[in-house]
Motif scaffolding. Structure first.
Motif, mmCIF file in Angstrom:
data_model
loop_
_atom_site.group_PDB
_atom_site.id
_atom_site.type_symbol
_atom_site.label_atom_id
_atom_site.label_comp_id
_atom_site.label_asym_id
_atom_site.label_seq_id
_atom_site.Cartn_x
_atom_site.Cartn_y
_atom_site.Cartn_z
ATOM 1 N N VAL A 67 0.817 -1.213 0.000
ATOM 2 C CA VAL A 67 0.000 0.000 0.000
ATOM 3 C C VAL A 67 0.850 1.262 0.000
ATOM 4 O O VAL A 67 0.564 2.222 -0.726
ATOM 5 C CB VAL A 67 -0.964 -0.002 1.209
ATOM 6 N N LEU A 68 1.916 1.293 0.830
ATOM 7 C CA LEU A 68 2.659 2.547 0.961
ATOM 8 C C LEU A 68 4.169 2.396 1.043
ATOM 9 O O LEU A 68 4.886 3.404 1.180
ATOM 10 C CB LEU A 68 2.151 3.327 2.174
ATOM 11 N N GLY A 69 4.697 1.182 0.928
ATOM 12 C CA GLY A 69 6.132 0.992 1.123
ATOM 13 C C GLY A 69 6.994 1.775 0.164
ATOM 14 O O GLY A 69 7.881 2.540 0.572
ATOM 15 N N ALA A 70 6.772 1.634 -1.141
ATOM 16 C CA ALA A 70 7.611 2.323 -2.116
ATOM 17 C C ALA A 70 7.449 3.842 -2.045
ATOM 18 O O ALA A 70 8.455 4.568 -2.016
ATOM 19 C CB ALA A 70 7.312 1.796 -3.519
ATOM 20 N N PRO A 71 6.208 4.380 -1.997
ATOM 21 C CA PRO A 71 6.076 5.835 -1.851
ATOM 22 C C PRO A 71 6.701 6.361 -0.563
ATOM 23 O O PRO A 71 7.290 7.443 -0.548
ATOM 24 C CB PRO A 71 4.554 6.052 -1.850
ATOM 25 N N LEU A 72 6.593 5.591 0.526
ATOM 26 C CA LEU A 72 7.177 6.025 1.793
ATOM 27 C C LEU A 72 8.697 6.059 1.704
ATOM 28 O O LEU A 72 9.341 7.014 2.158
ATOM 29 C CB LEU A 72 6.735 5.102 2.929
ATOM 30 N N ASP A 73 9.300 5.031 1.103
ATOM 31 C CA ASP A 73 10.748 5.021 0.944
ATOM 32 C C ASP A 73 11.219 6.249 0.167
ATOM 33 O O ASP A 73 12.194 6.902 0.542
ATOM 34 C CB ASP A 73 11.193 3.749 0.209
ATOM 35 N N ARG A 74 10.541 6.562 -0.932
ATOM 36 C CA ARG A 74 10.942 7.721 -1.734
ATOM 37 C C ARG A 74 10.748 9.018 -0.964
ATOM 38 O O ARG A 74 11.604 9.909 -0.983
ATOM 39 C CB ARG A 74 10.138 7.761 -3.037
ATOM 40 N N ALA A 75 9.616 9.131 -0.268
ATOM 41 C CA ALA A 75 9.294 10.385 0.419
ATOM 42 C C ALA A 75 10.203 10.653 1.608
ATOM 43 O O ALA A 75 10.390 11.806 1.992
ATOM 44 C CB ALA A 75 7.833 10.364 0.870
ATOM 45 N N LEU A 76 10.766 9.614 2.205
ATOM 46 C CA LEU A 76 11.688 9.828 3.312
ATOM 47 C C LEU A 76 12.965 10.531 2.847
ATOM 48 O O LEU A 76 13.637 11.189 3.626
ATOM 49 C CB LEU A 76 12.039 8.494 3.979
ATOM 50 N N PHE A 77 13.276 10.394 1.565
ATOM 51 C CA PHE A 77 14.473 11.036 1.028
ATOM 52 C C PHE A 77 14.155 12.290 0.219
ATOM 53 O O PHE A 77 15.012 13.146 0.039
ATOM 54 C CB PHE A 77 15.242 10.048 0.134
ATOM 55 N N ASP A 78 12.926 12.383 -0.282
ATOM 56 C CA ASP A 78 12.536 13.505 -1.132
ATOM 57 C C ASP A 78 11.121 13.917 -0.755
ATOM 58 O O ASP A 78 10.156 13.217 -1.055
ATOM 59 C CB ASP A 78 12.606 13.086 -2.601
ATOM 60 N N ALA A 79 11.004 15.069 -0.100
ATOM 61 C CA ALA A 79 9.707 15.512 0.418
ATOM 62 C C ALA A 79 8.688 15.755 -0.680
ATOM 63 O O ALA A 79 7.482 15.751 -0.423
ATOM 64 C CB ALA A 79 9.889 16.786 1.239
ATOM 65 N N SER A 80 9.145 15.959 -1.912
ATOM 66 C CA SER A 80 8.219 16.237 -3.011
ATOM 67 C C SER A 80 7.794 14.968 -3.743
ATOM 68 O O SER A 80 7.090 15.046 -4.762
ATOM 69 C CB SER A 80 8.871 17.197 -4.015
ATOM 70 N N ALA A 81 8.215 13.800 -3.239
ATOM 71 C CA ALA A 81 8.026 12.558 -3.991
ATOM 72 C C ALA A 81 6.709 11.842 -3.698
ATOM 73 O O ALA A 81 6.475 10.775 -4.244
ATOM 74 C CB ALA A 81 9.180 11.599 -3.709
#
Length: 202
Positions: free
Chosen positions: A159-173
């Motif tokens: 549900v949210l693993g990949a978006p969460l991984d990206r967003a932890l490094f890039d706030a706009s992701a």
């Protein structure tokens, strides 16, 4: 004895300002006097209620934990009414929202300074959500769940693993189509755990 309403109001103003200030400046760069000014209260009020920067930071994290605990109770109540799809959309929106994600990023960065606080946050926030999901997965019609905890982890990552991984490094992701991502994750989970997909015994 109930707390003085003026203190309650000041506490809420200070916590809101402190959350935004810590997120913007980090723990080391945060300044209690500036937090007081941003909250619109006297700096003496901040020190009287919280005592100092460390206690204030812990209070901000504790408030986030309290919100996560309330969210977990709502999730438990919502699974029966909304199904996994509705719960997944709410979960993704909450975890990747503008208050939870920046604080999670900050706490990860400060985990060496506050190791016990980071562990407590995980146990009482994302860990609690996992346990809440696990407690209801066996009851979902059409699913065959032998290990609810592992299944909950699979569901959460889909549900949210990949978006969460990206967003932890890039706030706009954070993806704009977050609801579609969450629903696709549930669909994949249902296919993986479908009862009819399991071979018949013997």
């Amino acid at each position: 004895m109930p707390e003085d309403p003026r203190v309650t109001r000041s506490r809420a103003l200070i916590l809101a300002a402190a959350h935004d200030h810590f997120v913007a400046h980090g723990y080391v760069g945060a300044n209690v006097d500036l937090i007081a000014a941003e909250a619109g209260v006297a700096k003496r009020t901040v020190y009287n209620i919280y005592g100092g920067k460390e206690a204030l930071f812990r209070a901000v994290v504790e408030e986030s934990i309290t919100i996560a605990e309330r969210f977990s109770r709502e999730l438990a109540a919502g699974i029966a009414a909304e199904g996994l799809e509705g719960v997944a959309v709410r979960l993704a929106g909450s975890v990747l929202g503008p208050r939870v994600l920046p604080l999670r990023r900050l706490l990860i960065g400060e985990s060496r300074r506050f190791p016990e606080l980071a562990v407590e946050y995980y146990d009482r926030a994302p860990g609690l959500v996992m346990r809440t999901l696990a407690g209801h997965l066996r009851d979902q019609p059409g699913l065959a769940v032998d290990d609810p905890q592992r299944a909950a982890e699979h569901l959460a990552f889909l549900v949210l693993g990949a978006p969460l991984d990206r967003a932890l490094f890039d706030a706009s992701a954070v993806p704009e189509d977050l609801e579609a991502v969450a629903l696709a994750g549930v669909a994949a989970f249902r296919r993986a755990y479908a009862a009819e997909a399991r071979p018949a015994p013997g």
